[in-house]
Design an enzyme around this catalytic site. Structure first.
Site, PDB file in Angstrom:
ATOM      1  N   CYS A  99       2.634   5.063 -21.444  1.00  0.00           N
ATOM      2  CA  CYS A  99       2.991   3.933 -21.431  1.00  0.00           C
ATOM      3  C   CYS A  99       1.990   3.555 -21.802  1.00  0.00           C
ATOM      4  O   CYS A  99       1.563   1.766 -22.651  1.00  0.00           O
ATOM      5  CB  CYS A  99       2.184   3.829 -19.210  1.00  0.00           C
ATOM      6  SG  CYS A  99       3.166   4.796 -18.491  1.00  0.00           S
ATOM      7  N   HIS A 118      -1.138  -3.718 -19.083  1.00  0.00           N
ATOM      8  CA  HIS A 118      -0.248  -3.142 -18.505  1.00  0.00           C
ATOM      9  C   HIS A 118       0.710  -3.219 -16.802  1.00  0.00           C
ATOM     10  O   HIS A 118      -0.596  -3.458 -16.254  1.00  0.00           O
ATOM     11  CB  HIS A 118      -0.107  -1.408 -18.446  1.00  0.00           C
ATOM     12  CG  HIS A 118       0.600  -0.213 -18.495  1.00  0.00           C
ATOM     13  ND1 HIS A 118       1.988  -0.716 -18.647  1.00  0.00           N
ATOM     14  CD2 HIS A 118       0.817   1.631 -17.545  1.00  0.00           C
ATOM     15  CE1 HIS A 118       2.464   0.591 -18.027  1.00  0.00           C
ATOM     16  NE2 HIS A 118       1.999   1.624 -17.422  1.00  0.00           N
ATOM     17  N   ASN A 134       7.841  -1.217 -13.846  1.00  0.00           N
ATOM     18  CA  ASN A 134       6.552  -0.416 -15.313  1.00  0.00           C
ATOM     19  C   ASN A 134       7.285   0.384 -16.228  1.00  0.00           C
ATOM     20  O   ASN A 134       8.340   0.871 -15.711  1.00  0.00           O
ATOM     21  CB  ASN A 134       5.380   0.875 -13.922  1.00  0.00           C
ATOM     22  CG  ASN A 134       4.943   1.147 -15.271  1.00  0.00           C
ATOM     23  OD1 ASN A 134       5.050   1.664 -16.680  1.00  0.00           O
ATOM     24  ND2 ASN A 134       4.397   2.120 -14.711  1.00  0.00           N
TER      25      ASN A 134
HETATM   26  N1  COA Z   1       8.622   3.527   0.748  1.00  0.00           N
HETATM   27  C1  COA Z   1       8.191   4.020   1.567  1.00  0.00           C
HETATM   28  N2  COA Z   1       7.299   4.378   2.180  1.00  0.00           N
HETATM   29  C2  COA Z   1       7.033   5.023   0.653  1.00  0.00           C
HETATM   30  C3  COA Z   1       7.771   4.943  -0.444  1.00  0.00           C
HETATM   31  C4  COA Z   1       8.470   3.903  -0.905  1.00  0.00           C
HETATM   32  N3  COA Z   1       8.912   3.664  -1.458  1.00  0.00           N
HETATM   33  N4  COA Z   1       6.598   5.724  -1.449  1.00  0.00           N
HETATM   34  C5  COA Z   1       6.025   6.095  -0.337  1.00  0.00           C
HETATM   35  N5  COA Z   1       6.198   6.316   0.675  1.00  0.00           N
HETATM   36  C6  COA Z   1       5.357   6.263   2.142  1.00  0.00           C
HETATM   37  C7  COA Z   1       4.861   8.054   1.527  1.00  0.00           C
HETATM   38  O1  COA Z   1       5.967   8.788   2.092  1.00  0.00           O
HETATM   39  C8  COA Z   1       3.916   7.688   2.721  1.00  0.00           C
HETATM   40  O2  COA Z   1       4.236   8.529   3.831  1.00  0.00           O
HETATM   41  P1  COA Z   1       2.840   9.160   4.958  1.00  0.00           P
HETATM   42  O3  COA Z   1       1.477   8.170   4.899  1.00  0.00           O
HETATM   43  O4  COA Z   1       3.679   9.464   5.985  1.00  0.00           O
HETATM   44  O5  COA Z   1       3.425  10.082   3.948  1.00  0.00           O
HETATM   45  C9  COA Z   1       2.935   6.643   2.385  1.00  0.00           C
HETATM   46  O6  COA Z   1       4.075   5.754   2.523  1.00  0.00           O
HETATM   47  C10 COA Z   1       1.883   6.119   1.606  1.00  0.00           C
HETATM   48  O7  COA Z   1       1.874   6.448   0.410  1.00  0.00           O
HETATM   49  P2  COA Z   1       0.787   6.761  -0.355  1.00  0.00           P
HETATM   50  O8  COA Z   1       1.771   7.762  -1.776  1.00  0.00           O
HETATM   51  O9  COA Z   1      -0.509   6.961  -0.036  1.00  0.00           O
HETATM   52  O10 COA Z   1       1.248   5.117  -1.028  1.00  0.00           O
HETATM   53  P3  COA Z   1      -0.132   4.488  -1.475  1.00  0.00           P
HETATM   54  O11 COA Z   1      -0.715   2.821  -0.655  1.00  0.00           O
HETATM   55  O12 COA Z   1      -0.829   5.175  -2.542  1.00  0.00           O
HETATM   56  O13 COA Z   1       1.048   3.822  -2.847  1.00  0.00           O
HETATM   57  C11 COA Z   1       1.702   4.177  -5.455  1.00  0.00           C
HETATM   58  C12 COA Z   1       1.427   4.505  -3.928  1.00  0.00           C
HETATM   59  C13 COA Z   1       2.588   5.549  -6.139  1.00  0.00           C
HETATM   60  C14 COA Z   1       2.515   2.783  -5.364  1.00  0.00           C
HETATM   61  C15 COA Z   1       1.152   3.850  -5.467  1.00  0.00           C
HETATM   62  O14 COA Z   1      -0.023   5.612  -5.497  1.00  0.00           O
HETATM   63  C16 COA Z   1       0.957   3.455  -6.941  1.00  0.00           C
HETATM   64  O15 COA Z   1       1.163   3.052  -7.716  1.00  0.00           O
HETATM   65  N6  COA Z   1      -0.181   4.667  -7.954  1.00  0.00           N
HETATM   66  C17 COA Z   1      -0.232   4.302  -8.994  1.00  0.00           C
HETATM   67  C18 COA Z   1       0.923   5.072 -10.169  1.00  0.00           C
HETATM   68  C19 COA Z   1       1.482   4.433 -11.803  1.00  0.00           C
HETATM   69  O16 COA Z   1       1.102   3.339 -11.686  1.00  0.00           O
HETATM   70  N7  COA Z   1       2.082   5.387 -12.099  1.00  0.00           N
HETATM   71  C20 COA Z   1       2.045   5.211 -13.253  1.00  0.00           C
HETATM   72  C21 COA Z   1       1.134   4.863 -14.160  1.00  0.00           C
HETATM   73  S1  COA Z   1       1.287   4.328 -16.347  1.00  0.00           S
END
Ligand code: COA
Length: 331
Positions: free
Chosen positions: A117, A258, A288
């Site tokens: 990225c 980003h 993204n």
């Molecule tokens: N829809 C519904 N539920 C979802 C889901 C989706 N698309 N994806 C994950 N969940 C669920 C999980 O299974 C989890 O359930 P549980 O509590 O029963 O285990 C719950 O939602 C919370 O998941 P979590 O991973 O803790 O969510 P979060 O608030 O951390 O959000 C991201 C997840 C991926 C959106 C967030 O961590 C993020 O944006 N991280 C950075 C990713 C990124 O930018 N990557 C590229 C960098 S270049």
């Protein structure tokens, strides 16, 4: 860095996205998710997905042609193409070489940089140094990725985040004025390599029937870890480039970050103490788009007239590696 050579200036920008729109509701039909979850956790409402018959270079070509036209530079006068991508058309040759042929450029050298990225910022930095050294007078800098080809459409934690796009900027030697790229910094921490990666398909684990069956050719990510480090690292490197340029956050007219997650962007803005109306957000429309995210957002704000002459614009990015970077530009 002490420098007597003229700074590099952005002569033009361009961008391109595929026509196919995939909304959150579309995704909710194939994985257990909802528009409400995706919107509140990420800010993303829809993304673009490239059609099967096209490749990364097709998007890069469109963005590049638009940037060259905006810059008023004939492709025959182009001296270098540096492409930030982690999803080139082929394992080799580079996207740069494929793009060069499609553009019909002649007396150029082309290559790719892979910083996921952060690819555009790395490519921009390399082009800037080539220009400031006096070796070349201009360069086409591209950020283009088609991550949709590397998504597991059964994994709701990743497939909702990414989209396809390309952005480009034409860089040229400035006229010794105070415009141009004032400072750029890049940083990496390879100890996080397996926090965000594609497990198979490289030399460590070549493609086999088993790797395909185990769905190891798509993005694996520990989202929470990425989130934490991304905010911290982008804040730190943004402060450093500004300091190096002799500027403070109060001097920044616009931040082009980003576009990974609106909450990451908001946390970064809060830590930098920059109000969100000075921060560009377009991930609601594209998700993204990896190396394309910064140049697409930059192109959109330039064309919308949101950047005036003399404005200080801060670019920053973060991605797999981990690799991150920032650049401060006076337009
Ligand atoms: N829809 C519904 N539920 C979802 C889901 C989706 N698309 N994806 C994950 N969940 C669920 C999980 O299974 C989890 O359930 P549980 O509590 O029963 O285990 C719950 O939602 C919370 O998941 P979590 O991973 O803790 O969510 P979060 O608030 O951390 O959000 C991201 C997840 C991926 C959106 C967030 O961590 C993020 O944006 N991280 C950075 C990713 C990124 O930018 N990557 C590229 C960098 S270049």
């Amino acid at each position: 860095m002490t420098q007597t050579a003229p700074r590099s200036v952005i002569l033009g920008t361009g961008s391109a996205v595929p026509s196919k729109v995939v909304t959150n509701d579309d995704l909710a039909k194939i994985v257990d998710t909802s528009d409400e979850w995706i919107t509140t956790r990420t800010g993303i409402r829809e993304r673009r997905v490239l059609e099967d018959s096209k490749a990364t270079s097709d998007l890069a070509l469109l963005a590049s042609e638009r940037a060259l036209e905006d810059a008023g530079l004939d492709v025959g006068d182009l001296e270098a193409i540096i492409a930030g991508t982690c999803t080139p058309d082929y394992q080799f040759p580079s996207l740069g070489c494929v793009l060069e042929a499609k553009l019909g450029a002649k007396e150029v050298f082309s290559f790719d940089v892979n910083a996921a990225c952060s690819g555009f910022l790395n490519a921009l930095s390399v082009a800037d140094l080539f220009i400031r050294s006096g070796r070349i007078g201009n360069a086409l800098v591209v950020g283009s990725d088609v991550l949709s080809r590397y998504l597991d459409w059964q994994d709701r934690s990743t497939c909702i985040l990414f989209g396809d796009a390309a952005g480009a900027a034409v860089l040229g030697a400035g006229d010794n004025g105070d415009r141009g790229i004032l400072s750029t910094r890049l940083q990496t921490d390879g100890s996080y390599a397996e926090t965000l990666y594609i497990r198979a398909g490289g030399t460590k684990k070549p493609a086999t029937q088993e790797t395909v069956e185990n769905r190891e050719h798509s993005i694996y990510m520990n989202g929470k870890e990425v989130f934490k480090v991304a905010v911290r690292s982008m804040e730190d490197i943004s402060r450093r480039v500004l300091e190096e340029a002799g500027l403070g956050v109060e001097d920044v007219s616009l931040v082009v970050p980003h576009q990974a997650n609106r909450r990451i962007i908001a946390a970064l803005a809060a830590r930098l103490d920059i109000p969100m109306d000075r921060v560009v957000v377009n991930l609601d429309r594209y998700g993204n788009t990896s190396a394309a995210s910064v140049p697409v957002a930059l192109d959109e704000v330039r064309r919308a007239g949101r950047i005036a002459e003399g404005d200080i614009v801060l670019l920053n990015a973060f991605g797999a590696g981990f690799a991150w970077g920032a650049s401060v530009i006076r337009f």
